[in-house]
Write a protein that holds these residues in place. Structure first.
Motif, PDB file in Angstrom:
ATOM      1  N   TYR A  35      92.292 140.223 106.562  1.00 34.06           N
ATOM      2  CA  TYR A  35      92.206 139.481 105.282  1.00 34.06           C
ATOM      3  C   TYR A  35      91.906 137.960 105.923  1.00 34.06           C
ATOM      4  O   TYR A  35      92.610 137.016 105.727  1.00 34.06           O
ATOM      5  N   THR A  37      90.417 135.429 104.874  1.00 40.00           N
ATOM      6  CA  THR A  37      90.178 134.458 103.608  1.00 40.00           C
ATOM      7  C   THR A  37      91.209 133.355 103.480  1.00 40.00           C
ATOM      8  O   THR A  37      92.143 133.554 103.896  1.00 40.00           O
ATOM      9  N   THR A  38      90.691 132.303 103.046  1.00 43.52           N
ATOM     10  CA  THR A  38      91.342 131.208 102.708  1.00 43.52           C
ATOM     11  C   THR A  38      92.449 131.373 101.590  1.00 43.52           C
ATOM     12  O   THR A  38      93.360 131.385 101.748  1.00 43.52           O
ATOM     13  N   SER A  39      91.831 131.876 100.229  1.00 41.62           N
ATOM     14  CA  SER A  39      92.530 132.066  99.112  1.00 41.62           C
ATOM     15  C   SER A  39      92.252 133.293  98.543  1.00 41.62           C
ATOM     16  O   SER A  39      91.240 134.004  98.999  1.00 41.62           O
ATOM     17  N   ASN A  59      99.193 137.178  96.295  1.00 40.66           N
ATOM     18  CA  ASN A  59      98.266 136.513  97.346  1.00 40.66           C
ATOM     19  C   ASN A  59      97.757 135.253  96.550  1.00 40.66           C
ATOM     20  O   ASN A  59      97.339 135.632  95.576  1.00 40.66           O
ATOM     21  N   TYR A  61      97.350 131.920  98.474  1.00 40.12           N
ATOM     22  CA  TYR A  61      96.630 130.941  99.491  1.00 40.12           C
ATOM     23  C   TYR A  61      97.288 131.369 100.803  1.00 40.12           C
ATOM     24  O   TYR A  61      98.424 131.578 100.977  1.00 40.12           O
ATOM     25  N   THR A  62      96.348 131.506 101.737  1.00 43.15           N
ATOM     26  CA  THR A  62      96.895 132.172 103.206  1.00 43.15           C
ATOM     27  C   THR A  62      97.783 131.376 104.015  1.00 43.15           C
ATOM     28  O   THR A  62      98.404 131.959 104.747  1.00 43.15           O
ATOM     29  N   ASN A  66      99.493 136.168 103.209  1.00 38.15           N
ATOM     30  CA  ASN A  66      98.208 136.845 103.382  1.00 38.15           C
ATOM     31  C   ASN A  66      98.542 138.216 103.557  1.00 38.15           C
ATOM     32  O   ASN A  66      99.592 138.650 104.308  1.00 38.15           O
ATOM     33  N   PRO A 287      95.466 135.487 110.062  1.00 35.80           N
ATOM     34  CA  PRO A 287      95.515 136.915 109.743  1.00 35.80           C
ATOM     35  C   PRO A 287      95.078 137.682 111.060  1.00 35.80           C
ATOM     36  O   PRO A 287      95.513 138.837 111.189  1.00 35.80           O
TER      37      PRO A 287
END
Length: 438
Positions: A35, A37-39, A59, A61-62, A66, A287
């Motif tokens: 995943y 992605t930042t957020s 979930n 914010y990474t 994450n 991630p």
């Protein structure tokens, strides 16, 4: 199948492949997706409020959580029998967040002198600036006397299950008993052993830390760390007021401030690391790196089993070599730790061994410069066999007196056994010895 996984307690080798992951929740992907992605979008305003108030876990914010990282955390928690886990961007982040979390506000840590050099050096350079002092125990191998070294402001005992580089084994059960009799937790760095060889929690440890860079991943391609907790230690103590402290950020639906003990009753230690230290100091595991650790875990048992076997073969070879002064490996019958190895490490006492090179400094360096199959660098637990002169590299931070206390002589050479054919490894060492002595 996922429902059956939830209902059934599986054995170690099943958990390392399956724990923490339900394909139905990830579009039926067989391998955990990355995943990247930042957020994450909120369903609505109420969902956002619930996440920020920790009234609902999910979930956000990474940096603090994450889905890929969560699979790793849940999988390693299952392997260790832990109530909670938090993944971080390095083993040293795992060590530092653990020690800051347990001794926040100041205090002392009673520790073993047999430690990774970076840990030992940080203990004298960094933590005293934060009011945390380390006492290197004189009786760490005599637990019946260890209580004499615990002071009123001692906040924890910190040890390694298999020490780097000497393979020192400690009676973790006895040390845990002493710690608990004095109301303090036992923290165990289980990096060298991995959960395949040793489960510190089942021997009384309260907190376990890993450099997942090493044996857990096993391919020399990722930097990662983990902190786990047993869920059995009573943090509701005057010695640890930080866990009972109420925060506005933990408020309930009626805006009543809450503590980490209230919000995370089963895992307050790792919960507090995640939402205080990881959140604000930011050593987040990416991630992609979490995915690499997960892939490494899938072959953990097979890798460690062969590394243990190769380490034993190399140790026996080195014992009788004319250019070797001594060999340290707890799997050897004449090791002072052989009895503990037999009792606590039925699958073997790790893939790390060390030996004393008999010869001059120039000959020792010529030997290291002559190896061809072994990789000469400072990692351990790799699928490849590694060799290094620890006193001049991984433990070069230690002053002469500190090396003496840690029993690290200048002629020590450390080997991390890999997965190659042991006959080829021995041939490589033999030709390097010959070149060093000509």
């Amino acid at each position: 199948m996922a429902n059956e996984l939830e209902k059934t307690t599986y054995r170690f080798d099943t958990q390392r492949l399956r724990a923490g992951y339900d394909p139905k929740e990830h579009n039926y992907a067989v391998s955990p997706p990355i995943y990247q992605t930042t957020s994450f979008d909120f369903r609505d305003v109420e969902h956002a409020k619930a996440l920020f108030g920790l009234r609902e876990l999910g979930n956000l914010y990474t940096r603090i959580g994450n889905p890929t990282v969560a699979v790793l955390e849940q999988r390693i928690a299952a392997l260790d029998g832990a109530s909670g886990a938090v993944a971080l961007s390095s083993g040293m982040a795992a060590v530092s967040y653990t020690l800051l979390n347990v001794a926040e506000g100041g205090g002392r840590i009673l520790t073993s002198p047999y430690l990774y050099g970076g840990s030992a050096d940080s203990f004298k350079k960094v933590y005293p600036k934060f009011g945390i002092t380390f006492d290197f125990a004189k009786n760490i191998e005599n637990p019946e006397k260890l209580a004499e070294e615990i002071k009123p402001d001692t906040k924890a005992i910190y040890v390694e299950s298999i020490s780097n580089p000497n393979g020192v084994l400690l009676d973790i059960d006895a040390i845990a008993k002493v710690a608990h009799e004095h109301g303090i937790p036992l923290i165990v760095d289980n990096t060298v052993a991995t959960p395949y060889l040793y489960n510190p929690i089942s021997h009384g440890a309260d907190i376990v830390v890993y450099s997942a860079t090493k044996g857990l991943t096993g391919h020399g391609n990722v930097i990662a760390g983990l902190v786990l907790e047993s869920g059995k230690f009573n943090w509701q103590s005057d010695k640890f007021p930080q866990f009972s402290e109420k925060y506005y950020t933990l408020r309930d639906i009626n805006d009543n401030n809450r503590s980490f003990l209230e919000v995370f009753p089963e895992a307050p230690f790792t919960g507090r690391i995640r939402f205080n230290y990881l959140n604000y100091f930011g050593a987040a595991l990416s991630p992609f790196d979490a995915y690499l650790v997960l892939i490494g875990l899938e072959t953990l048992s097979e890798r460690i089993e062969k590394q243990v076997r190769n380490a034993g073969i190399l140790a026996e070879y080195l014992k009788t070599h004319k250019s070797v002064e001594w060999v340290r490996y707890p799997g050897l019958k004449d090791s002072p730790y052989h009895e503990l190895a037999q009792r606590d490490f039925p699958k073997g006492a790790g893939g790390i061994l060390s030996f004393g090179f008999k010869g001059t400094t120039e000959q020792r360096e010529a030997f290291l410069n002559s190896v061809k199959l072994f990789n000469y660098h400072v990692n351990i637990g790799d699928a490849r066999s590694l060799i290094v002169n620890s006193p001049q590299t991984t433990h070069s931070e230690l002053e002469p007196e500190e090396k003496k206390i840690a029993d690290i002589p200048e002629n020590l050479i450390r080997i991390s056994a890999g997965l190659e054919d042991p006959a080829d490894l021995i041939a490589d060492l033999e030709q390097a010895f010959e070149k060093a002595n000509t």
